[in-house]
Enzyme design. Structure first.
Site, PDB file in Angstrom:
ATOM      1  N   ALA A 137      -1.914  43.951  49.533  1.00 58.03           N
ATOM      2  CA  ALA A 137      -1.618  44.087  50.956  1.00 58.03           C
ATOM      3  C   ALA A 137      -1.408  42.684  51.508  1.00 58.03           C
ATOM      4  O   ALA A 137      -1.909  41.698  50.953  1.00 58.03           O
ATOM      5  CB  ALA A 137      -2.773  44.787  51.655  1.00 58.03           C
TER       6      ALA A 137
ATOM      7  N   GLY B 190      -3.627  46.060  46.658  1.00 57.74           N
ATOM      8  CA  GLY B 190      -2.783  47.205  47.007  1.00 57.74           C
ATOM      9  C   GLY B 190      -1.662  47.446  46.003  1.00 57.74           C
ATOM     10  O   GLY B 190      -1.165  48.563  45.881  1.00 57.74           O
TER      11      GLY B 190
ATOM     12  N   GLU C 164      -3.211  49.381  43.310  1.00 55.84           N
ATOM     13  CA  GLU C 164      -3.446  50.726  43.861  1.00 55.84           C
ATOM     14  C   GLU C 164      -2.150  51.539  43.931  1.00 55.84           C
ATOM     15  O   GLU C 164      -2.157  52.746  43.721  1.00 55.84           O
ATOM     16  CB  GLU C 164      -4.099  50.600  45.242  1.00 55.84           C
ATOM     17  CG  GLU C 164      -5.515  50.048  45.139  1.00 55.84           C
ATOM     18  CD  GLU C 164      -6.103  49.653  46.486  1.00 55.84           C
ATOM     19  OE1 GLU C 164      -5.514  48.765  47.153  1.00 55.84           O
ATOM     20  OE2 GLU C 164      -7.131  50.218  46.873  1.00 55.84           O
TER      21      GLU C 164
ATOM     22  N   GLU D 128     -10.162  42.223  45.834  1.00 55.37           N
ATOM     23  CA  GLU D 128     -10.595  42.319  47.236  1.00 55.37           C
ATOM     24  C   GLU D 128     -11.958  41.704  47.533  1.00 55.37           C
ATOM     25  O   GLU D 128     -12.138  41.083  48.580  1.00 55.37           O
ATOM     26  CB  GLU D 128     -10.591  43.791  47.692  1.00 55.37           C
ATOM     27  CG  GLU D 128      -9.210  44.366  47.942  1.00 55.37           C
ATOM     28  CD  GLU D 128      -8.568  44.975  46.704  1.00 55.37           C
ATOM     29  OE1 GLU D 128      -9.058  44.713  45.574  1.00 55.37           O
ATOM     30  OE2 GLU D 128      -7.581  45.698  46.857  1.00 55.37           O
TER      31      GLU D 128
END
Ligand code: CO8
Length: 263
Positions: free
Chosen positions: A72, A117, A120, A140
């Site tokens: 992200a 992300g 993911e 993260e």
């Protein structure tokens, strides 16, 4: 094809090649980091491709040689408060759910970094193909957050609790070979060849019954969320449902007539 920077300003590209939809996350200078605009565009492309009956499979890849998706967008997240983070997480989870629930098979062609992300996003796909330079990780906790686009749930379901805890708690990244050993990816190919391999897999799938492929995807996905007995019940139901579809007749008749089935 892989590693090619288009110079196209659109954050997500969608090309169709031989009945395969190729989705390219296209922010190569930011290593394809996912901001809201990228996620909005990805959602729109997924929606558009759902109803395109001519498409047999989707591929998701990243633009440029270095990254699938490096996570992200940290620049966008830095100023968020808790409420904004909640809604960003919810939004990303919904978009990745749309990948997982897509009626067509979705293949991740992972070229380089698949972090946070990005990892993911790959996890939400049905099949993951890694180039030798791929690196997977959930970094993260090093940023003071936790995976928020489904990683804590999908990684542990995919590779088991021990391996998922190892990666998520330590934030370490794993290379393609280790990812293969742990079951995070199913194929490793030379650097630069992930998209080509994904296209070959998509072509193979594309020669099979699209109805049966979509029902098989549903049985595996929904079965994993159910008890074993309920999963078997679902399998029976979907198996029987194939017998009301013309693809079943064509597939079996073609076999008995010693010819290739035409779906
Ligand atoms: N966000 C924003 N920009 C990024 C990101 C990112 N995730 N990753 C790379 N970039 C940018 C860099 O800032 C740099 O920009 P600039 O040239 O303007 O300085 C450019 O991309 C190139 O990156 P580097 O110069 O760092 O390239 P290196 O080859 O030196 O390093 C790495 C590559 C190792 C991938 C490095 O860029 C890196 O560590 N990136 C961050 C990886 C990361 O931590 N990802 C996880 C982010 S958090 C996340 O994904 C949470 C998901 C759930 C969100 C829930 C919502 C609340």
């Amino acid at each position: 094809m892989e590693g090619y920077e288009t110079g196209d300003p659109r954050p997500v590209l969608f090309d169709i090649e031989d009945r395969v939809g190729i989705i390219t996350i296209n922010r190569p200078r930011q290593l394809n980091a996912l901001n809201r605009e990228v996620l909005e565009s990805l959602r729109a492309v997924l929606e558009e491709s759902r109803s395109n009956a001519s498409l047999r499979a989707l591929i998701i890849t990243g633009s440029g040689p270095k990254a699938f998706v490096a996570g992200a967008d940290i620049g966008e997240m830095v100023a968020m408060n808790g409420g904004e983070a909640f809604s960003f997480s919810e939004f990303g989870q919904n978009v990745f759910d749309a990948v997982e629930r897509h009626p067509k098979p979705v293949i991740a062609a992972v070229n380089g970094y698949a972090l946070g992300g990005g990892c993911e996003l790959a996890l939400a796909c049905d099949i993951r193909i890694a180039a030798e330079n791929a690196r997977f990780g959930q970094p993260e906790v090093g940023l003071g957050i936790i995976p928020g686009f489904g990683g804590t749930q999908r990684l542990s379901r995919l590779v088991g609790k021990a391996a998922a805890m190892d990666m998520i708690l330590s934030a370490r990244t794993v290379g393609a070979e280790e990812a293969l050993r742990m079951g995070l990816v199913s194929r490793v190919v030379p650097e630069g060849a992930a998209l080509k391999e994904a296209l070959a897999v998509a072509a193979e799938i594309g020669r099979k019954s699209p109805y049966a492929v979509s029902q098989a995807k549903r049985a595996v996905r929904e079965g994993l969320l159910a008890t074993f007995d309920d999963g078997l019940g679902l399998e029976r139901e979907l198996f029987a449902g194939c017998f009301s579809h013309p693809d079943r007749e064509e597939g079996m008749t073609a076999f008995l007539q010693k010819r290739k089935a035409e779906f």
